[in-house]
Scaffold this motif. Structure first.
Motif, PDB file in Angstrom:
ATOM      1  N   ASP A 148     -52.202 -10.642  32.590  1.00 15.22           N
ATOM      2  CA  ASP A 148     -51.090  -9.724  32.402  1.00 15.22           C
ATOM      3  C   ASP A 148     -51.381  -8.405  33.109  1.00 15.22           C
ATOM      4  OD1 ASP A 148     -48.672  -8.796  31.559  1.00 15.22           O
ATOM      5  OD2 ASP A 148     -49.215  -8.567  29.456  1.00 15.22           O
ATOM      6  N   ILE A 149     -50.327  -7.627  33.306  1.00 11.42           N
ATOM      7  CA  ILE A 149     -50.421  -6.281  33.866  1.00 11.42           C
ATOM      8  C   ILE A 149     -49.672  -5.364  32.907  1.00 11.42           C
ATOM      9  CG2 ILE A 149     -49.800  -4.768  35.795  1.00 11.42           C
ATOM     10  CD1 ILE A 149     -49.833  -7.276  37.587  1.00 11.42           C
ATOM     11  N   LYS A 150     -50.354  -4.372  32.373  1.00 11.13           N
ATOM     12  CA  LYS A 150     -49.756  -3.491  31.372  1.00 11.13           C
ATOM     13  C   LYS A 150     -49.705  -2.051  31.880  1.00 11.13           C
ATOM     14  CE  LYS A 150     -51.406  -6.248  27.451  1.00 11.13           C
ATOM     15  NZ  LYS A 150     -52.235  -6.250  26.219  1.00 11.13           N
ATOM     16  N   PHE A 151     -48.610  -1.393  31.546  1.00  6.72           N
ATOM     17  CA  PHE A 151     -48.495   0.038  31.824  1.00  6.72           C
ATOM     18  C   PHE A 151     -48.977   0.804  30.594  1.00  6.72           C
ATOM     19  CE2 PHE A 151     -44.873  -1.486  34.571  1.00  6.72           C
ATOM     20  CZ  PHE A 151     -45.541  -1.271  35.769  1.00  6.72           C
ATOM     21  N   LEU A 152     -50.061   1.547  30.748  1.00  5.63           N
ATOM     22  CA  LEU A 152     -50.579   2.353  29.651  1.00  5.63           C
ATOM     23  C   LEU A 152     -49.839   3.682  29.548  1.00  5.63           C
ATOM     24  CD1 LEU A 152     -54.416   1.751  30.125  1.00  5.63           C
ATOM     25  CD2 LEU A 152     -52.753   0.421  28.788  1.00  5.63           C
ATOM     26  N   GLU A 153     -49.427   4.195  30.680  1.00  5.44           N
ATOM     27  CA  GLU A 153     -48.702   5.470  30.712  1.00  5.44           C
ATOM     28  C   GLU A 153     -47.979   5.575  32.048  1.00  5.44           C
ATOM     29  OE1 GLU A 153     -49.555  10.294  30.113  1.00  5.44           O
ATOM     30  OE2 GLU A 153     -51.202   8.834  29.983  1.00  5.44           O
ATOM     31  N   ARG A 188     -38.773   4.168  38.089  1.00  3.93           N
ATOM     32  CA  ARG A 188     -39.355   3.459  36.940  1.00  3.93           C
ATOM     33  C   ARG A 188     -38.857   2.017  36.893  1.00  3.93           C
ATOM     34  NH1 ARG A 188     -41.579   6.719  32.607  1.00  3.93           N
ATOM     35  NH2 ARG A 188     -41.422   8.935  33.149  1.00  3.93           N
ATOM     36  N   SER A 189     -37.562   1.836  37.138  1.00  8.36           N
ATOM     37  CA  SER A 189     -37.006   0.478  37.128  1.00  8.36           C
ATOM     38  C   SER A 189     -37.605  -0.364  38.242  1.00  8.36           C
ATOM     39  CB  SER A 189     -35.482   0.537  37.257  1.00  8.36           C
ATOM     40  OG  SER A 189     -34.903   1.151  36.125  1.00  8.36           O
ATOM     41  N   CYS A 190     -37.799   0.225  39.408  1.00  3.87           N
ATOM     42  CA  CYS A 190     -38.433  -0.500  40.519  1.00  3.87           C
ATOM     43  C   CYS A 190     -39.874  -0.855  40.173  1.00  3.87           C
ATOM     44  CB  CYS A 190     -38.390   0.348  41.786  1.00  3.87           C
ATOM     45  SG  CYS A 190     -36.745   0.528  42.516  1.00  3.87           S
ATOM     46  N   LEU A 191     -40.565   0.053  39.494  1.00  4.20           N
ATOM     47  CA  LEU A 191     -41.950  -0.205  39.100  1.00  4.20           C
ATOM     48  C   LEU A 191     -42.028  -1.375  38.117  1.00  4.20           C
ATOM     49  CD1 LEU A 191     -44.891   0.913  39.343  1.00  4.20           C
ATOM     50  CD2 LEU A 191     -44.387   2.279  37.314  1.00  4.20           C
ATOM     51  N   HIS A 192     -41.163  -1.375  37.113  1.00  2.00           N
ATOM     52  CA  HIS A 192     -41.154  -2.476  36.143  1.00  2.00           C
ATOM     53  C   HIS A 192     -40.755  -3.790  36.812  1.00  2.00           C
ATOM     54  CE1 HIS A 192     -41.984  -0.475  32.310  1.00  2.00           C
ATOM     55  NE2 HIS A 192     -41.323   0.582  32.792  1.00  2.00           N
ATOM     56  N   ALA A 193     -39.752  -3.728  37.694  1.00 10.05           N
ATOM     57  CA  ALA A 193     -39.351  -4.940  38.409  1.00 10.05           C
ATOM     58  C   ALA A 193     -40.475  -5.428  39.307  1.00 10.05           C
ATOM     59  CB  ALA A 193     -38.085  -4.666  39.227  1.00 10.05           C
ATOM     60  N   GLY A 194     -41.196  -4.497  39.911  1.00 13.08           N
ATOM     61  CA  GLY A 194     -42.323  -4.866  40.758  1.00 13.08           C
ATOM     62  C   GLY A 194     -43.406  -5.577  39.975  1.00 13.08           C
ATOM     63  N   ARG A 195     -43.676  -5.095  38.761  1.00 12.56           N
ATOM     64  CA  ARG A 195     -44.662  -5.771  37.904  1.00 12.56           C
ATOM     65  C   ARG A 195     -44.202  -7.196  37.574  1.00 12.56           C
ATOM     66  NH1 ARG A 195     -45.650  -4.628  32.339  1.00 12.56           N
ATOM     67  NH2 ARG A 195     -43.359  -4.589  32.151  1.00 12.56           N
ATOM     68  N   TYR A 205     -46.733  16.337  48.436  1.00  9.11           N
ATOM     69  CA  TYR A 205     -45.793  17.429  48.170  1.00  9.11           C
ATOM     70  C   TYR A 205     -44.551  16.950  47.419  1.00  9.11           C
ATOM     71  CZ  TYR A 205     -48.211  20.462  51.582  1.00  9.11           C
ATOM     72  OH  TYR A 205     -49.124  21.230  52.254  1.00  9.11           O
ATOM     73  N   ARG A 206     -44.248  15.663  47.486  1.00  7.46           N
ATOM     74  CA  ARG A 206     -42.988  15.120  46.977  1.00  7.46           C
ATOM     75  C   ARG A 206     -43.133  14.612  45.552  1.00  7.46           C
ATOM     76  NH1 ARG A 206     -39.314  17.053  50.571  1.00  7.46           N
ATOM     77  NH2 ARG A 206     -39.923  16.587  52.711  1.00  7.46           N
ATOM     78  N   PRO A 207     -42.024  14.507  44.795  1.00  3.11           N
ATOM     79  CA  PRO A 207     -42.085  13.908  43.462  1.00  3.11           C
ATOM     80  C   PRO A 207     -42.558  12.461  43.526  1.00  3.11           C
ATOM     81  CG  PRO A 207     -40.024  15.113  43.751  1.00  3.11           C
ATOM     82  CD  PRO A 207     -40.670  15.046  45.100  1.00  3.11           C
ATOM     83  N   VAL A 208     -43.370  12.071  42.547  1.00  2.93           N
ATOM     84  CA  VAL A 208     -43.882  10.706  42.478  1.00  2.93           C
ATOM     85  C   VAL A 208     -43.877  10.227  41.030  1.00  2.93           C
ATOM     86  CG1 VAL A 208     -45.379  10.953  44.502  1.00  2.93           C
ATOM     87  CG2 VAL A 208     -46.301  11.440  42.221  1.00  2.93           C
ATOM     88  N   ILE A 209     -43.932   8.917  40.875  1.00  2.21           N
ATOM     89  CA  ILE A 209     -44.255   8.299  39.597  1.00  2.21           C
ATOM     90  C   ILE A 209     -45.726   7.926  39.654  1.00  2.21           C
ATOM     91  CG2 ILE A 209     -44.001   6.200  38.236  1.00  2.21           C
ATOM     92  CD1 ILE A 209     -41.758   8.012  37.639  1.00  2.21           C
ATOM     93  N   GLU A 210     -46.484   8.330  38.636  1.00  2.00           N
ATOM     94  CA  GLU A 210     -47.895   7.959  38.513  1.00  2.00           C
ATOM     95  C   GLU A 210     -48.034   7.055  37.289  1.00  2.00           C
ATOM     96  OE1 GLU A 210     -51.603  10.745  38.859  1.00  2.00           O
ATOM     97  OE2 GLU A 210     -51.157  10.515  36.725  1.00  2.00           O
ATOM     98  N   ALA A 211     -48.366   5.809  37.523  1.00  2.00           N
ATOM     99  CA  ALA A 211     -48.496   4.841  36.438  1.00  2.00           C
ATOM    100  C   ALA A 211     -49.968   4.525  36.202  1.00  2.00           C
ATOM    101  CB  ALA A 211     -47.728   3.564  36.770  1.00  2.00           C
ATOM    102  N   ILE A 212     -50.372   4.564  34.943  1.00  2.00           N
ATOM    103  CA  ILE A 212     -51.719   4.123  34.574  1.00  2.00           C
ATOM    104  C   ILE A 212     -51.595   2.649  34.213  1.00  2.00           C
ATOM    105  CG2 ILE A 212     -53.735   4.583  33.155  1.00  2.00           C
ATOM    106  CD1 ILE A 212     -52.747   6.936  34.897  1.00  2.00           C
TER     107      ILE A 212
END
Length: 723
Positions: free
Chosen positions: A5-10, A126-133, A22-29
């Motif tokens: 499995d792959i889990k998002f902790l934060e 965030r939706s792209c990140l979850h879909a990617g997982r 310099y640009r906005p990003v999503i940082e996922a743990i």
């Protein structure tokens, strides 16, 4: 592999400049668990399944710097966190958000990674990140995954939440490298955007600006009033008048002479506009359809020729597009409706969303097109003979760029029309047979002047050259290279940040600047407290930047803000790093080494503009090493004037601040100016050895870099007390 499995902790949304970019990003743990022991080359069939799901990953370069580089890494063996980064970026790309920054880095915990991707919008990414997982797990576990449906869902979300194309092209032009005007989106899902900061900012809403007056917009909506004003100033308009009934409409048509146009008096986007009407039945039918689109109906002379949309920005012609005629050709088998879908709506440039330059044609919802079809003896379900042409709409979509063909007299006329109505940005609808000839000789006329015109037709014409209309609007809002920036000072470090930030704000206020301050003691404008409590965060800084009464801003930035939120501003005039005690920052956000602390604190130095300055503590080797990272000037400070770093800095003719004979000294090269005796500064009497002298020097250096007079710096130091 089904137990893996792959889990998002934060998941953190870093809204502005951060340690990554310099640009906005999503940082996922991300915790990949047992998959840490299964790199991609050890999972049977994984490569084939992944590339079948997302063949466009072949374009990703990765560390090899060439197309196919990423897939080469997958074949050689890489870990799921790295793959998740690329899959997320590719899903964003397929959903209409091309390109973007991405990183995947190990943390100090085995199997736990930081995955960072460019965030075009928090919710969408965030939706792209979850879909990617989910896609990645499907490829690992050999289970089905519907890529097409996922991309369609993500694209729909992006369409709803991202800036529209008209607003987007203005923002893109403003933030381009040759302008670098900052942009702040004021609504999470709308098109209201602030360009610039504080008192020097401007606001846009699609193609309207804070200079677009309500009176002018109201005039443009009243077509009869617009015509009256234009006609009184000699601008050619079609003869016509308001009518009150179907019978009155025909009487007006008889007075004017057919053919005529029937349209709403206050409509827009060509809804309810019927053209080239000849018969009484047509006029009366058109009246019935037009009256529901507005508060009144106009009948006017039909002007022969093509409809053109001319964009006027700041009194100058910026672009011109010619309208299309949409028609179908019968095949003896298909109905009119079927032919429209096959021959017109199949055009990939057509769609209901704003990013499509052409509209979908649906006879059921388009009374103008229905009338045009019926006038030729057809119904929507009629089957035209093979080879028979059927006109569907005469105008309404502007597809061909004709900017370079517009006659100078015509350009002057439409500019005059925009000024008469009072619009800074106007879409002028003009009908004529030949746009390259003056209007008078061909009885051409201006039929409408519109506020908030769409820009997509000029950005994506079917034929001709795309026009930089976003840039034209930006240049009108910010002439002569103005970047819309106010002086911004960012203060970071391990200790003393609050005191230094408050001192700098005090200096700016004494210099006559309405100053915003966000620090750990509160949120202030000048000396008025707007919010008490810790305000050293992104939200408070954002409030200051949106305040159009603020001439200058000072922000305290702790490492938690940099790591957990990102900074609220894209660049700053002054960046101050007070000092560094690396151990103080260990244990937060997986920071555990001096090198990582350096990476965090350097963020403030990285943001200094070429015209600005970094003010750095010369007693700290780590901060001295940051000097080379600054795009602007570097001002060192230290209590000891004989510190080797200061001495070398001064021999190069550069600025520094230090203490000599008990006085604060501003030095440029070997030239020294003592500005205040430390004995007269209240701060020095507070907790001897607490670092207040260095705080004084840091604040004085920042004020000097801001161009504040030495006597005002002295006054500020002598009158500042901690309360």
């Amino acid at each position: 592999m089904k137990t893996k499995d792959i889990k998002f902790l934060e998941i953190r949304y870093l809204r502005g400049p951060n340690i990554w970019t310099y640009r906005p990003v999503i940082e996922a743990i991300v915790d990949i668990g047992e998959l840490e022991d299964f790199p991609s080359n050890t999972i049977p069939g994984f490569y084939e399944r992944l590339t079948a799901l997302l063949p466009s990953l072949a374009d990703h370069r990765c560390s090899y710097g060439e197309p196919g580089g990423f897939l080469r890494r997958v074949q050689e063996g890489t870990w799921p966190a790295h793959i998740l980064e690329h899959v997320t970026l590719e899903l964003q790309n397929l959903a209409g958000m091309p390109g973007g920054f991405g990183k995947a880095r190990e943390t100090s915990t085995r199997g736990v990674y930081k995955v960072v991707v460019r965030a075009w919008h928090d919710d969408v990414t965030r939706s792209c990140l979850h879909a990617g997982r989910d896609l990645l797990l499907a490829a690992i576990q050999d289970t089905p995954f519907d890529v097409a449906a996922t991309v369609e869902r993500l694209a729909d979300m992006a369409e709803r939440k991202l800036l529209g194309p008209s607003t987007g092209c203005i923002v893109e032009a403003a933030t381009a490298k040759d302008r670098r005007i900052p942009a702040i989106r004021l609504l999470a899902t709308g098109n209201l955007v602030q360009l610039g900061y504080g008192a020097r900012s401007r606001r846009i809403w699609t193609a309207e600006t804070d200079r677009t007056s309500a009176i002018a917009e109201g005039i443009s909506r009243d077509k009869d009033l617009t015509k009256t004003l234009l006609q009184s100033c000699g601008v050619p308009v079609p003869e016509g008048r308001l009518v009150e009934s179907a019978e009155d409409a025909w009487e007006a048509a008889e007075d004017i002479g057919v053919p005529v146009v029937v349209k709403p008096s206050d409509g827009n986007h060509a809804r309810g506009v019927f053209t080239n009407l000849m018969a009484r039945a047509e006029v009366e039918s058109a009246y019935a359809a037009a009256v529901v689109e507005g508060s009144g109906v106009i009948v006017e002379r039909y002007v022969r020729g093509s409809e053109h949309r001319l964009l006027v920005v700041g009194g100058k012609l910026a672009a011109a597009a010619r309208g299309e005629i949409a028609k179908v050709v019968g095949d003896g088998k298909a109905t009119i409706n079927e032919l429209i879908d096959q021959q017109i709506n199949s055009d990939p440039r057509r769609g209901a969303a704003e990013e499509f330059p052409l509209d979908i044609i649906d006879l059921a919802d388009n009374p103008v097109a229905r009338l045009e079809v019926s006038r030729q003896g057809f119904a929507p379900d009629s089957i035209p003979a093979a080879g028979r042409e059927v006109l569907i709409v005469r105008s309404g979509n502007h597809t061909d760029d004709v900017t370079d063909l517009v006659h100078p007299d015509t350009a002057a006329t439409v500019s005059l029309a925009a000024r008469i109505v009072g619009l800074d940005i106007a879409g002028v609808d003009l009908v004529c047979e030949d746009i390259s000839r003056p209007l008078d000789g061909q009885r051409g006329a201006i039929v409408e002047v519109n506020a908030g015109p769409g820009l997509l037709m000029h950005l994506k014409p079917e034929t001709g050259q795309p026009r930089p209309v976003g840039r034209a609007i930006v240049d009108e809002l910010f002439p002569n290279g103005d970047d819309g920036r106010i002086p911004i000072v960012g203060v970071t470090g391990s200790f003393g940040k609050t005191t230094v930030a408050r001192l700098i704000a005090r200096f700016l206020t004494l210099a006559g600047q309405h100053t915003g301050l966000a620090c750990s003691q509160g949120l202030y404008v000048d000396r008025r407290c707007i919010a008490q409590g810790d305000s050293a965060n992104w939200g408070s800084a954002h409030r200051i930047l949106m305040n159009r009464a603020v001439d200058a801003a000072v922000f305290e930035n702790g490492t938690d803000t940099i790591l957990g939120e990102g900074l609220a501003y894209d660049r700053c005039q002054i960046g101050v790093v007070t000092n560094v005690d690396a151990a103080q920052h260990f244990g937060r956000h997986d920071i555990g080494t001096p090198e990582q602390v350096f990476t965090v604190l350097r963020t403030q130095v990285d943001l200094v503009l070429p015209t600005g300055a970094a003010v750095l503590n010369a007693t700290q080797p780590m901060l001295v090493d940051m000097a080379s990272l600054c795009d602007g000037e570097v001002i060192f400070f230290a209590a000891d004037p004989d510190l080797p770093t200061l001495v070398e800095h001064r021999t190069q003719g550069r600025r520094s601040v230090f203490v000599r004979n008990g006085k604060v000294v501003l030095a440029r090269g070997l030239d020294e100016q003592a500005i205040v005796n430390l004995e007269g500064v209240p701060l020095t009497g507070i907790e001897p050895g607490s670092g207040q002298v260095e705080n004084i020097l840091a604040a004085a250096g920042a004020a000097w870099a801001l161009g504040i007079a030495p006597e005002l710096i002295r006054t500020g130091l002598e009158t500042f007390t901690i309360t």
